[in-house]
Design an enzyme around this catalytic site. Structure first.
Site, PDB file in Angstrom:
ATOM      1  N   LYS A 175      68.448 -41.172  31.146  1.00  0.00           N
ATOM      2  CA  LYS A 175      67.157 -41.809  30.892  1.00  0.00           C
ATOM      3  C   LYS A 175      67.383 -43.009  29.974  1.00  0.00           C
ATOM      4  CE  LYS A 175      64.393 -38.911  32.975  1.00  0.00           C
ATOM      5  NZ  LYS A 175      63.370 -39.296  33.953  1.00  0.00           N
ATOM      6  N   LYS A 214      62.028 -53.610  41.485  1.00  0.00           N
ATOM      7  CA  LYS A 214      61.825 -52.186  41.197  1.00  0.00           C
ATOM      8  C   LYS A 214      60.922 -52.016  39.972  1.00  0.00           C
ATOM      9  CE  LYS A 214      63.670 -47.638  41.137  1.00  0.00           C
ATOM     10  NZ  LYS A 214      64.689 -46.725  40.644  1.00  0.00           N
ATOM     11  N   ASN A 272      52.237 -39.707  43.358  1.00  0.00           N
ATOM     12  CA  ASN A 272      52.147 -41.147  43.642  1.00  0.00           C
ATOM     13  C   ASN A 272      51.039 -41.503  44.641  1.00  0.00           C
ATOM     14  OD1 ASN A 272      54.369 -41.086  42.038  1.00  0.00           O
ATOM     15  ND2 ASN A 272      55.843 -41.691  43.604  1.00  0.00           N
ATOM     16  N   GLY A 322      74.956 -38.301  32.803  1.00  0.00           N
ATOM     17  CA  GLY A 322      73.616 -37.815  33.091  1.00  0.00           C
ATOM     18  C   GLY A 322      73.659 -36.652  34.062  1.00  0.00           C
ATOM     19  N   ASN A 348      54.507 -45.547  37.571  1.00  0.00           N
ATOM     20  CA  ASN A 348      54.937 -44.514  36.621  1.00  0.00           C
ATOM     21  C   ASN A 348      53.914 -44.228  35.521  1.00  0.00           C
ATOM     22  OD1 ASN A 348      57.115 -44.956  38.292  1.00  0.00           O
ATOM     23  ND2 ASN A 348      58.642 -44.586  36.720  1.00  0.00           N
ATOM     24  N   LEU A 402      69.365 -37.881  39.712  1.00  0.00           N
ATOM     25  CA  LEU A 402      70.262 -38.865  40.341  1.00  0.00           C
ATOM     26  C   LEU A 402      71.714 -38.611  39.950  1.00  0.00           C
ATOM     27  CD1 LEU A 402      68.235 -42.206  40.213  1.00  0.00           C
ATOM     28  CD2 LEU A 402      68.873 -40.893  42.238  1.00  0.00           C
ATOM     29  N   ARG A 448      56.192 -36.564  42.413  1.00  0.00           N
ATOM     30  CA  ARG A 448      55.685 -36.698  41.039  1.00  0.00           C
ATOM     31  C   ARG A 448      56.648 -37.667  40.377  1.00  0.00           C
ATOM     32  NH1 ARG A 448      51.870 -33.057  40.750  1.00  0.00           N
ATOM     33  NH2 ARG A 448      51.537 -32.826  38.527  1.00  0.00           N
TER      34      ARG A 448
HETATM   35  O1  KPL Z   1      61.122 -44.705  40.909  1.00  0.00           O
HETATM   36  C1  KPL Z   1      60.172 -43.971  40.904  1.00  0.00           C
HETATM   37  C2  KPL Z   1      60.057 -43.038  39.769  1.00  0.00           C
HETATM   38  O2  KPL Z   1      59.430 -41.992  39.886  1.00  0.00           O
HETATM   39  O3  KPL Z   1      60.647 -43.347  38.725  1.00  0.00           O
HETATM   40  C3  KPL Z   1      59.117 -44.077  41.980  1.00  0.00           C
HETATM   41  C4  KPL Z   1      59.496 -45.168  42.952  1.00  0.00           C
HETATM   42  C5  KPL Z   1      57.793 -44.387  41.362  1.00  0.00           C
HETATM   43  C6  KPL Z   1      59.028 -42.836  42.845  1.00  0.00           C
HETATM   44  O4  KPL Z   1      58.386 -41.780  42.243  1.00  0.00           O
END
Ligand code: KPL
Length: 311
Positions: A88, A195, A213, A19, A203, A23, A264
């Protein structure tokens, strides 16, 4: 690691990051001084930028750069100890097939993706003894090919089971050397659903209303749907026997909205870029689990279909 492991022979671990997104870039940059890091992805511009200039990381007060190796073809990547899966969730099958080709026989695939079904999908291709399921609360935003903003630090949890405990612990140590806050846990389900409660609420609503958010807390109708999504998800998790770490999950979701007010969400970014979203692996799995367990999930079902219908 067994002594036949290429990790032991080389003296340092070889890690493939699957990826080229936010991240993927963040983990690649932080791990690069501590391991031989390869980034493998399908996004040509992302791979080319990484090959040319490495990763550029924007922290709150400075920008730094790390050199990494990058490829868009698994055949170009050597056999490795770790495959860190950060694609993803709609790309998990391809990542699993690539990881299966390039992982050492005693290697380990580790998923830190959003969503509830990635671990099972990796296990289907790679095998249970070679997959570790994890959760990360690191926040990162992709600014461009190979360029990422480290938006917020957060803990990372790696699930450990006896069949792969020593390999998973070796990777946990590597992540710690690279400066991540990492916890090895036997109960990754709790963290995964914790989570998922956050992602299932924030989301889809940010993606549908196209707001950051923090804006989910500024209106009574928004707060009410946010709480309804969180409560439904908690009910499904509890029916499944999951022990959620947060004592008040709705308060936790609202706290995340405040802490990440200007973010976002990843789903909003996907919608804005016209890409598929991770809705099936988040709200879609919650609806399916609800059906299986006899727990009604009408609000999750509606947002799941609304987001699927965005074109
Ligand atoms: O993990 C997130 C995401 O955007 O996928 C959050 C915690 C909602 C932070 O934007």
């Amino acid at each position: 690691m067994k002594h036949t492991s290429p990790f032991c022979e080389r003296g340092s671990m070889r890690v493939i990051i699957l990826g080229t997104g936010a991240l993927g870039c963040l983990f690649a940059a932080r791990l690069a001084p501590h391991a031989e890091v390869w980034v493998l992805g399908t996004w040509r511009e992302g791979v080319a930028a990484l090959q040319r200039e490495g990763v550029r990381v924007h922290e709150a007060d400075h920008i730094w750069r790390a050199s990494v190796r990058a490829a868009d073809d698994p055949a170009a990547v050597p056999v490795s100890d770790i495959a860190l899966v950060l694609v993803k969730s709609y790309q998990t099958e391809r990542a699993a097939a690539w990881a299966a080709r390039r992982l050492a026989p005693d290697g380990l695939a580790v998923t830190l993706q959003n969503g509830l079904d990635n671990g099972a999908r990796l296990i289907a291709t790679i095998g249970e003894e070679r997959v570790a399921i994890g959760v990360t609360f690191e926040g990162a935003t992709l600014l461009g090919p190979g360029e990422v903003r480290h938006a917020g630090r957060g803990p990372t949890y790696i699930g450990i089971h006896p069949a792969m405990a020593s390999r998973a612990r070796a990777f946990v140590s590597l992540l710690r050397e690279a400066g991540f806050e990492v916890h090895a846990t036997r109960d990754i389900e709790g963290m995964l659903w914790d989570k998922a409660v956050v992602n299932a609420a924030i989301n889809p609503l940010t993606a549908l209303w196209r707001v950051p958010n923090g804006e989910l807390l500024t209106h009574a109708d928004r707060r009410s749907l946010l709480a309804a999504l969180a409560r439904e998800t908690v009910t499904v998790a509890r029916a499944r026997g999951v022990a959620l770490p947060s004592p008040d999950p709705v308060a936790h979701v609202k706290a995340v909205c405040r802490a990440t007010a200007s973010n976002r969400s990843s789903m909003l970014q996907d919608v804005e870029r016209g890409r598929p979203t991770e809705i099936d692996s988040i709200n879609g799995v919650i609806v399916a689990e609800g059906r299986r367990l006899g727990v009604p999930t009408p609000v999750n079902e509606v947002v799941w279909r609304l987001v699927r219908g965005i074109r």
